[in-house]
Design an enzyme around this catalytic site. Sequence first.
Site, PDB file in Angstrom:
ATOM      1  N   GLU A  68       1.245  -1.007  -0.242  1.00 19.60           N
ATOM      2  CA  GLU A  68      -0.338  -0.084   0.363  1.00 19.60           C
ATOM      3  C   GLU A  68       0.669   1.446   0.120  1.00 19.60           C
ATOM      4  O   GLU A  68       0.375   2.309  -0.682  1.00 19.60           O
ATOM      5  CB  GLU A  68      -0.943   0.225   1.387  1.00 19.60           C
ATOM      6  CG  GLU A  68      -1.667  -1.339   1.434  1.00 19.60           C
ATOM      7  CD  GLU A  68      -3.406  -1.165   0.276  1.00 19.60           C
ATOM      8  OE1 GLU A  68      -3.436   0.537  -0.127  1.00 19.60           O
ATOM      9  OE2 GLU A  68      -3.099  -2.281  -0.455  1.00 19.60           O
ATOM     10  N   ASP A  86      -8.594   6.381  -7.782  1.00 16.91           N
ATOM     11  CA  ASP A  86      -8.459   5.684  -8.235  1.00 16.91           C
ATOM     12  C   ASP A  86     -10.130   5.923  -8.170  1.00 16.91           C
ATOM     13  O   ASP A  86     -10.856   4.521  -8.115  1.00 16.91           O
ATOM     14  CB  ASP A  86      -7.921   4.357  -7.205  1.00 16.91           C
ATOM     15  CG  ASP A  86      -8.671   4.561  -5.534  1.00 16.91           C
ATOM     16  OD1 ASP A  86      -8.636   5.518  -5.195  1.00 16.91           O
ATOM     17  OD2 ASP A  86      -8.336   3.846  -4.961  1.00 16.91           O
ATOM     18  N   THR A  91      -7.322   8.650   0.070  1.00 20.75           N
ATOM     19  CA  THR A  91      -7.245   7.611   0.861  1.00 20.75           C
ATOM     20  C   THR A  91      -6.315   8.010   1.851  1.00 20.75           C
ATOM     21  O   THR A  91      -5.635   8.483   1.553  1.00 20.75           O
ATOM     22  CB  THR A  91      -6.391   6.623  -0.302  1.00 20.75           C
ATOM     23  OG1 THR A  91      -7.518   6.147  -0.842  1.00 20.75           O
ATOM     24  CG2 THR A  91      -6.327   5.227   0.348  1.00 20.75           C
TER      25      THR A  91
END
Length: 283
Positions: A68, A86, A91
């Site tokens: 990640e 995305d 995020t």
Amino acid sequence: MSDTLRPAMRRALGAVSVLALAVSGPVALSSLASAEPAPASVSIFASGGDLASPEKKEIAMQIVSSAENSSLDWKAQYSYIEDIGDGRGYTAGIIGFCSGTGDMLDLVERYTNSVPDNPLAEYLPALRKVNGSDSHEGLGGGFENAWKEAAGRADFKEAQNGERDRVYFDPSVNQAKSDGLGALGQFIYYDAIVMHGPGTSQDSFGGIRSTAIQKAKPPSQGGDEKAYLKAFLDARRVVMKQEEAHADTSRIDTAQLVWLNDGNLDLHTPLKWKVYGEPFEIN
């Protein structure tokens, strides 16, 4: 955060439409999210090892962070926040909480319930509004700064840890133990639920597990552990390739599958692997 963070995810991403928004995070929680610890009758795994032990859990956090964040230093990610393009909005944090999938909203709501006077509380209305989209409306730079400010506080770090365990780590590890899997299998489940989210849809963790069980039985049902985990990874690979943002399956092919083929079902160290071509090692 700086562009040096999550380069692995950047390399894996293309132009992803909001219409490609996957069901991840606790949007469609199944009974898995409240799974009880495995009963004693299935506590003896086919291989061995408990991912919930402090040593194994630390290893699990590092491996996920390698995929990640391109770093083994998972504790450096509490303050991370970025839109990686995305379709899931922001995020952020140690597990990749997303503003578009509900788990970031749940985190901030629970944190605010416990600590009303925190830097993120004023952004709850905006988080509720953007949930389910990639919108930054009402968030932007102010929210990014508030996240980083909150991440400097011990109570917000603890909130991130707690939500990671409540939604992702504990349910997946408990399910793996119920399926008779050792530490590697428990990690394979955990990594899958982090990316695909809990739920029962075909592209969620529950859906992947259901597909795998149609191909091979887990040890708890008399099956071979390696054969079952191979079926699970095969099913997950199919789901990953259906979404451009996750189409690179190296976290399976040059990490988890390598350990499985080596018979390292206990996930013992030393561990060597690659993600997106970048090498990592835990001794």
